[in-house]
Design a protein around this motif. Structure first.
Motif, PDB file in Angstrom:
ATOM      1  N   ASP A  33       0.827  -1.212   0.000  1.00  0.00           N
ATOM      2  CA  ASP A  33       0.000   0.000   0.000  1.00  0.00           C
ATOM      3  C   ASP A  33       0.860   1.261   0.000  1.00  0.00           C
ATOM      4  OD1 ASP A  33      -2.306  -1.502  -0.021  1.00  0.00           O
ATOM      5  OD2 ASP A  33      -2.607  -1.392   2.155  1.00  0.00           O
ATOM      6  N   ALA A  34       1.978   1.219   0.725  1.00  0.00           N
ATOM      7  CA  ALA A  34       2.883   2.374   0.768  1.00  0.00           C
ATOM      8  C   ALA A  34       3.513   2.623  -0.603  1.00  0.00           C
ATOM      9  CB  ALA A  34       3.962   2.167   1.830  1.00  0.00           C
ATOM     10  N   CYS A  35       3.851   1.571  -1.317  1.00  0.00           N
ATOM     11  CA  CYS A  35       4.417   1.726  -2.666  1.00  0.00           C
ATOM     12  C   CYS A  35       3.387   2.322  -3.618  1.00  0.00           C
ATOM     13  CB  CYS A  35       4.918   0.388  -3.206  1.00  0.00           C
ATOM     14  SG  CYS A  35       6.461  -0.179  -2.474  1.00  0.00           S
ATOM     15  N   ILE A  36       2.148   1.879  -3.514  1.00  0.00           N
ATOM     16  CA  ILE A  36       1.090   2.416  -4.366  1.00  0.00           C
ATOM     17  C   ILE A  36       0.870   3.895  -4.061  1.00  0.00           C
ATOM     18  CG2 ILE A  36      -1.388   2.296  -4.869  1.00  0.00           C
ATOM     19  CD1 ILE A  36      -1.154  -0.761  -4.397  1.00  0.00           C
ATOM     20  N   ASP A  37       0.820   4.230  -2.770  1.00  0.00           N
ATOM     21  CA  ASP A  37       0.640   5.630  -2.366  1.00  0.00           C
ATOM     22  C   ASP A  37       1.822   6.488  -2.806  1.00  0.00           C
ATOM     23  OD1 ASP A  37      -0.826   7.709  -0.862  1.00  0.00           O
ATOM     24  OD2 ASP A  37       0.947   7.634   0.444  1.00  0.00           O
ATOM     25  N   GLU A  44       7.964  11.808 -11.343  1.00  0.00           N
ATOM     26  CA  GLU A  44       8.757  11.181 -12.393  1.00  0.00           C
ATOM     27  C   GLU A  44       8.137   9.842 -12.796  1.00  0.00           C
ATOM     28  OE1 GLU A  44      11.445  12.319 -14.040  1.00  0.00           O
ATOM     29  OE2 GLU A  44      11.266  14.207 -12.955  1.00  0.00           O
ATOM     30  N   VAL A  45       7.854   9.692 -14.080  1.00  0.00           N
ATOM     31  CA  VAL A  45       7.196   8.493 -14.592  1.00  0.00           C
ATOM     32  C   VAL A  45       8.043   7.246 -14.325  1.00  0.00           C
ATOM     33  CG1 VAL A  45       6.274   7.373 -16.656  1.00  0.00           C
ATOM     34  CG2 VAL A  45       5.959   9.825 -16.332  1.00  0.00           C
ATOM     35  N   VAL A  46       9.345   7.362 -14.446  1.00  0.00           N
ATOM     36  CA  VAL A  46      10.235   6.217 -14.218  1.00  0.00           C
ATOM     37  C   VAL A  46      10.067   5.688 -12.798  1.00  0.00           C
ATOM     38  CG1 VAL A  46      12.657   5.506 -14.079  1.00  0.00           C
ATOM     39  CG2 VAL A  46      11.897   6.970 -15.946  1.00  0.00           C
ATOM     40  N   TRP A  47      10.015   6.605 -11.826  1.00  0.00           N
ATOM     41  CA  TRP A  47       9.867   6.184 -10.434  1.00  0.00           C
ATOM     42  C   TRP A  47       8.456   5.690 -10.151  1.00  0.00           C
ATOM     43  CZ3 TRP A  47      13.605   4.803  -7.479  1.00  0.00           C
ATOM     44  CH2 TRP A  47      14.877   5.310  -7.714  1.00  0.00           C
ATOM     45  N   GLN A  48       7.462   6.257 -10.811  1.00  0.00           N
ATOM     46  CA  GLN A  48       6.100   5.755 -10.668  1.00  0.00           C
ATOM     47  C   GLN A  48       6.053   4.280 -11.082  1.00  0.00           C
ATOM     48  OE1 GLN A  48       3.793   8.284 -13.201  1.00  0.00           O
ATOM     49  NE2 GLN A  48       3.783   9.993 -11.768  1.00  0.00           N
ATOM     50  N   LYS A  49       6.663   3.974 -12.221  1.00  0.00           N
ATOM     51  CA  LYS A  49       6.676   2.593 -12.712  1.00  0.00           C
ATOM     52  C   LYS A  49       7.430   1.669 -11.760  1.00  0.00           C
ATOM     53  CE  LYS A  49       6.169   3.688 -17.597  1.00  0.00           C
ATOM     54  NZ  LYS A  49       6.767   3.671 -18.929  1.00  0.00           N
ATOM     55  N   LYS A  50       8.560   2.132 -11.240  1.00  0.00           N
ATOM     56  CA  LYS A  50       9.337   1.306 -10.312  1.00  0.00           C
ATOM     57  C   LYS A  50       8.543   1.017  -9.039  1.00  0.00           C
ATOM     58  CE  LYS A  50      13.941   2.610 -11.854  1.00  0.00           C
ATOM     59  NZ  LYS A  50      15.254   3.126 -11.488  1.00  0.00           N
ATOM     60  N   LEU A  51       7.858   2.029  -8.524  1.00  0.00           N
ATOM     61  CA  LEU A  51       7.072   1.831  -7.307  1.00  0.00           C
ATOM     62  C   LEU A  51       5.877   0.907  -7.552  1.00  0.00           C
ATOM     63  CD1 LEU A  51       7.279   5.479  -5.994  1.00  0.00           C
ATOM     64  CD2 LEU A  51       8.078   3.448  -4.763  1.00  0.00           C
ATOM     65  N   LEU A  52       5.228   1.061  -8.698  1.00  0.00           N
ATOM     66  CA  LEU A  52       4.108   0.156  -9.015  1.00  0.00           C
ATOM     67  C   LEU A  52       4.601  -1.261  -9.274  1.00  0.00           C
ATOM     68  CD1 LEU A  52       1.753   2.394 -11.167  1.00  0.00           C
ATOM     69  CD2 LEU A  52       1.465   1.675  -8.794  1.00  0.00           C
ATOM     70  N   ALA A  54       7.196  -2.591  -7.784  1.00  0.00           N
ATOM     71  CA  ALA A  54       7.490  -3.121  -6.445  1.00  0.00           C
ATOM     72  C   ALA A  54       6.196  -3.559  -5.757  1.00  0.00           C
ATOM     73  CB  ALA A  54       8.205  -2.063  -5.608  1.00  0.00           C
ATOM     74  N   ALA A  55       5.143  -2.776  -5.916  1.00  0.00           N
ATOM     75  CA  ALA A  55       3.851  -3.141  -5.327  1.00  0.00           C
ATOM     76  C   ALA A  55       3.322  -4.423  -5.963  1.00  0.00           C
ATOM     77  CB  ALA A  55       2.854  -2.001  -5.499  1.00  0.00           C
ATOM     78  N   LYS A  56       3.448  -4.525  -7.280  1.00  0.00           N
ATOM     79  CA  LYS A  56       2.987  -5.721  -7.985  1.00  0.00           C
ATOM     80  C   LYS A  56       3.769  -6.954  -7.527  1.00  0.00           C
ATOM     81  CE  LYS A  56       3.974  -6.395 -12.360  1.00  0.00           C
ATOM     82  NZ  LYS A  56       3.993  -6.246 -13.834  1.00  0.00           N
ATOM     83  N   PHE A  57       5.069  -6.782  -7.344  1.00  0.00           N
ATOM     84  CA  PHE A  57       5.911  -7.883  -6.881  1.00  0.00           C
ATOM     85  C   PHE A  57       5.494  -8.324  -5.480  1.00  0.00           C
ATOM     86  CE2 PHE A  57       9.780  -9.427  -4.758  1.00  0.00           C
ATOM     87  CZ  PHE A  57      10.072 -10.502  -5.572  1.00  0.00           C
ATOM     88  N   GLY A  58       5.291  -7.367  -4.595  1.00  0.00           N
ATOM     89  CA  GLY A  58       4.889  -7.692  -3.226  1.00  0.00           C
ATOM     90  C   GLY A  58       3.527  -8.350  -3.156  1.00  0.00           C
ATOM     91  N   ARG A  59       2.618  -7.924  -4.015  1.00  0.00           N
ATOM     92  CA  ARG A  59       1.273  -8.501  -4.037  1.00  0.00           C
ATOM     93  C   ARG A  59       1.299  -9.993  -4.367  1.00  0.00           C
ATOM     94  NH1 ARG A  59      -2.924  -5.352  -7.524  1.00  0.00           N
ATOM     95  NH2 ARG A  59      -2.849  -7.465  -8.306  1.00  0.00           N
ATOM     96  N   ALA A  60       2.286 -10.416  -5.118  1.00  0.00           N
ATOM     97  CA  ALA A  60       2.372 -11.831  -5.501  1.00  0.00           C
ATOM     98  C   ALA A  60       2.552 -12.735  -4.284  1.00  0.00           C
ATOM     99  CB  ALA A  60       3.524 -12.036  -6.478  1.00  0.00           C
ATOM    100  N   PHE A  61       3.038 -12.191  -3.183  1.00  0.00           N
ATOM    101  CA  PHE A  61       3.281 -12.977  -1.978  1.00  0.00           C
ATOM    102  C   PHE A  61       2.144 -12.874  -0.970  1.00  0.00           C
ATOM    103  CE2 PHE A  61       7.444 -12.319  -3.777  1.00  0.00           C
ATOM    104  CZ  PHE A  61       8.035 -13.561  -3.635  1.00  0.00           C
TER     105      PHE A  61
END
Length: 153
Positions: A33-37, A44-52, A54-61
């Motif tokens: 949730d913190a990564c999504i927020d 910066e679009v690059v950092w938006q993608k990296k944070l999303l 990371a959120a997608k990766f964490g959601r897998a667990f």
């Protein structure tokens, strides 16, 4: 070096990375949730993608994850990045967007004669395009009047 993967993401260190993520599982939902927020607050679009990512990766667990916050943030960022583009020039934050509402944003775009962008955003967000089309038609009629203004003929 062993490698394991989740959703096509290769982990260096294999099992150790997997074990580390599973060890922090009680806090993982908060981290996702913190990564999504954080992605919403990033310009910066690059950092938006990296944070999303990371959120997608964490959601897998995680078990039983509601995908709506992730999907909504992705849609919101796409809209915000479109209006922040230098040719449009509306430097709106995520907080301003959530307080303003998408309908109000579309009203602002139409008042700036950005009808095509407003239509595309309305379509993307599944909003009714009627007010945009009405404004566009009125603007076209006003342009064809003698003198090109809104005065009476």
């Amino acid at each position: 070096m062993k490698s394991g993967g989740v959703d096509g993401v290769t982990l260096r260190g294999g099992g150790r990375a997997d074990e580390s993520i599973r060890a922090m599982k009680p806090d993982l939902a908060f981290a996702v949730d913190a990564c999504i927020d954080a992605a919403g607050r990033e310009w910066e679009v690059v950092w938006q993608k990296k944070l999303l990512d990371a959120a997608k990766f964490g959601r897998a667990f995680l078990d039983l994850v509601d995908p709506r916050p992730f999907v909504t943030m992705g849609q919101t960022l796409k809209v915000l990045n479109a209006i922040r583009y230098y040719e449009i020039g509306i430097p709106m934050t995520y907080q301003q967007y959530t307080l303003l509402s998408p309908d109000q944003l579309l009203t602002r775009l139409t008042s700036r004669s950005l009808h095509l962008l407003a239509l595309r955003i309305a379509n993307y967000l599944s909003l009714k395009p009627d007010p945009i089309l009405k404004h566009w038609a009125c603007a076209k009629i006003a342009q064809t009047r003698p003198g090109g203004g809104l005065g009476t003929a």
